[in-house]
Design a protein around this motif. Structure first.
Motif, PDB file in Angstrom:
ATOM      1  N   ILE A 120       4.201 -51.003 -25.085  1.00 20.38           N
ATOM      2  CA  ILE A 120       4.123 -50.574 -23.694  1.00 20.38           C
ATOM      3  C   ILE A 120       2.673 -50.614 -23.238  1.00 20.38           C
ATOM      4  O   ILE A 120       1.760 -50.349 -24.024  1.00 20.38           O
ATOM      5  CB  ILE A 120       4.732 -49.166 -23.513  1.00 20.38           C
ATOM      6  N   SER A 121       2.464 -50.971 -21.979  1.00 19.80           N
ATOM      7  CA  SER A 121       1.100 -51.046 -21.438  1.00 19.80           C
ATOM      8  C   SER A 121       0.513 -49.643 -21.322  1.00 19.80           C
ATOM      9  O   SER A 121       1.235 -48.647 -21.311  1.00 19.80           O
ATOM     10  CB  SER A 121       1.096 -51.741 -20.071  1.00 19.80           C
ATOM     11  N   TYR A 122      -0.803 -49.606 -21.186  1.00 18.94           N
ATOM     12  CA  TYR A 122      -1.510 -48.337 -21.119  1.00 18.94           C
ATOM     13  C   TYR A 122      -1.017 -47.473 -19.955  1.00 18.94           C
ATOM     14  O   TYR A 122      -0.853 -46.273 -20.080  1.00 18.94           O
ATOM     15  CB  TYR A 122      -3.024 -48.576 -21.004  1.00 18.94           C
ATOM     16  N   ASP A 123      -0.729 -48.119 -18.822  1.00 17.11           N
ATOM     17  CA  ASP A 123      -0.262 -47.365 -17.648  1.00 17.11           C
ATOM     18  C   ASP A 123       1.257 -47.159 -17.658  1.00 17.11           C
ATOM     19  O   ASP A 123       1.826 -46.636 -16.705  1.00 17.11           O
ATOM     20  CB  ASP A 123      -0.710 -48.036 -16.356  1.00 17.11           C
ATOM     21  N   LYS A 124       1.906 -47.594 -18.718  1.00 18.70           N
ATOM     22  CA  LYS A 124       3.350 -47.408 -18.957  1.00 18.70           C
ATOM     23  C   LYS A 124       4.216 -48.097 -17.902  1.00 18.70           C
ATOM     24  O   LYS A 124       5.311 -47.634 -17.605  1.00 18.70           O
ATOM     25  CB  LYS A 124       3.697 -45.920 -19.039  1.00 18.70           C
ATOM     26  N   THR A 125       3.739 -49.213 -17.375  1.00 18.64           N
ATOM     27  CA  THR A 125       4.509 -49.926 -16.365  1.00 18.64           C
ATOM     28  C   THR A 125       5.123 -51.223 -16.890  1.00 18.64           C
ATOM     29  O   THR A 125       6.032 -51.762 -16.271  1.00 18.64           O
ATOM     30  CB  THR A 125       3.633 -50.269 -15.142  1.00 18.64           C
ATOM     31  N   LYS A 126       4.634 -51.722 -18.033  1.00 16.89           N
ATOM     32  CA  LYS A 126       5.128 -52.983 -18.578  1.00 16.89           C
ATOM     33  C   LYS A 126       5.421 -52.828 -20.064  1.00 16.89           C
ATOM     34  O   LYS A 126       4.718 -52.128 -20.776  1.00 16.89           O
ATOM     35  CB  LYS A 126       4.094 -54.093 -18.399  1.00 16.89           C
TER      36      LYS A 126
END
Length: 176
Positions: A120-126
Motif C-alpha cells: 500500500i502507498s504511504y498515503d494509503k490511496t493505492k
C-alpha cells in the motif's frame, strides 16, 4: 559467566515491562561494559537453535529490548507457509526472512514458485501488486502483505449443496 540471554528475558518481560509493552525478540542489543555492542535475534534462536543468537551475558551487560508495535510496524504473511500471521518488521527484512519466521514453506504445498506482495502507498490511496519468485530475496517494506504460493489451481474444494426432494441430497463435488 552468567546466564544466556533467553533465560533472563522471561523475568524482564513478565515482571519488568511497564505499560504492557510487547517486546520484540529480534534486534535485541547487548551493550558490553567495554563499549562494544552485540545484536541478537532470539526469535531466530528459537526457530533454528543457532547458539550465536543466544550468547551468555555478563553481570555488567546492559540488555536493550526493542518494543514490537504490531499495529504500525509489521508485515503479514499467509498462503503456503506453516505459520501465517502478522510479524514485526525490521528495516532490511526480505521475503526469505518472512518465510523463515513463518516457519517455512508447508510440505502440504508443493510446486508453488511465485509469491504476490501487496504494498500500500504511504498515503494509503493505492495498492501495488508485486509478483516475485518465492525463492527471491525481495526487500520488504513496512505493512507489506505477502501471499506465498498464491496460484493454487485445483486446490479449492468446489462443491454444491443439493437439497429438497431429490434422490441424493447433500454436497456434490465438481471441477472448475
Amino acid at each position: 559467566s552468567g546466564e544466556r540471554a533467553d533465560q533472563l528475558l522471561p523475568t524482564l518481560i513478565y515482571n519488568g515491562t511497564p505499560y504492557n509493552l510487547t517486546v520484540c525478540l529480534r534486534n535485541i542489543k547487548i551493550k558490553k561494559p567495554a563499549g562494544s555492542e552485540v545484536t541478537i535475534d532470539l526469535q531466530k534462536f528459537r526457530i533454528n537453535g543457532d547458539i550465536r543468537e543466544n550468547p551468555y551475558r555478563a553481570n555488567d551487560d546492559i540488555i536493550v529490548l526493542p518494543t514490537a508495535n504490531y499495529e504500525e510496524i509489521y508485515y503479514e504473511i499467509e498462503g503456503a507457509i506453516n505459520s501465517s500471521g502478522r510479524y514485526h518488521f525490521l528495516e532490511g527484512d526480505n521475503l526469505q526472512d518472512a518465510i523463515f519466521y513463518s516457519m517455512g514453506i508447508s510440505t502440504a504445498f508443493d510446486g508453488f514458485d511465485s509469491t504476490t506482495i501487496y504494498r500500500i502507498s504511504y498515503d494509503k490511496t493505492k495498492m501495488e501488486k508485486i509478483r516475485v519468485a518465492t525463492t527471491s530475496n525481495f526487500k520488504l517494506k513496512n505493512r507489506d502483505r505477502i501471499v506465498v504460493g498464491d496460484e493454487q489451481p485445483f486446490m479449492d474444494d468446489y462443491k454444491i449443496l443439493v437439497i429438497g426432494e431429490v434422490n441424493r441430497p447433500g454436497y456434490i463435488p465438481f471441477g472448475r
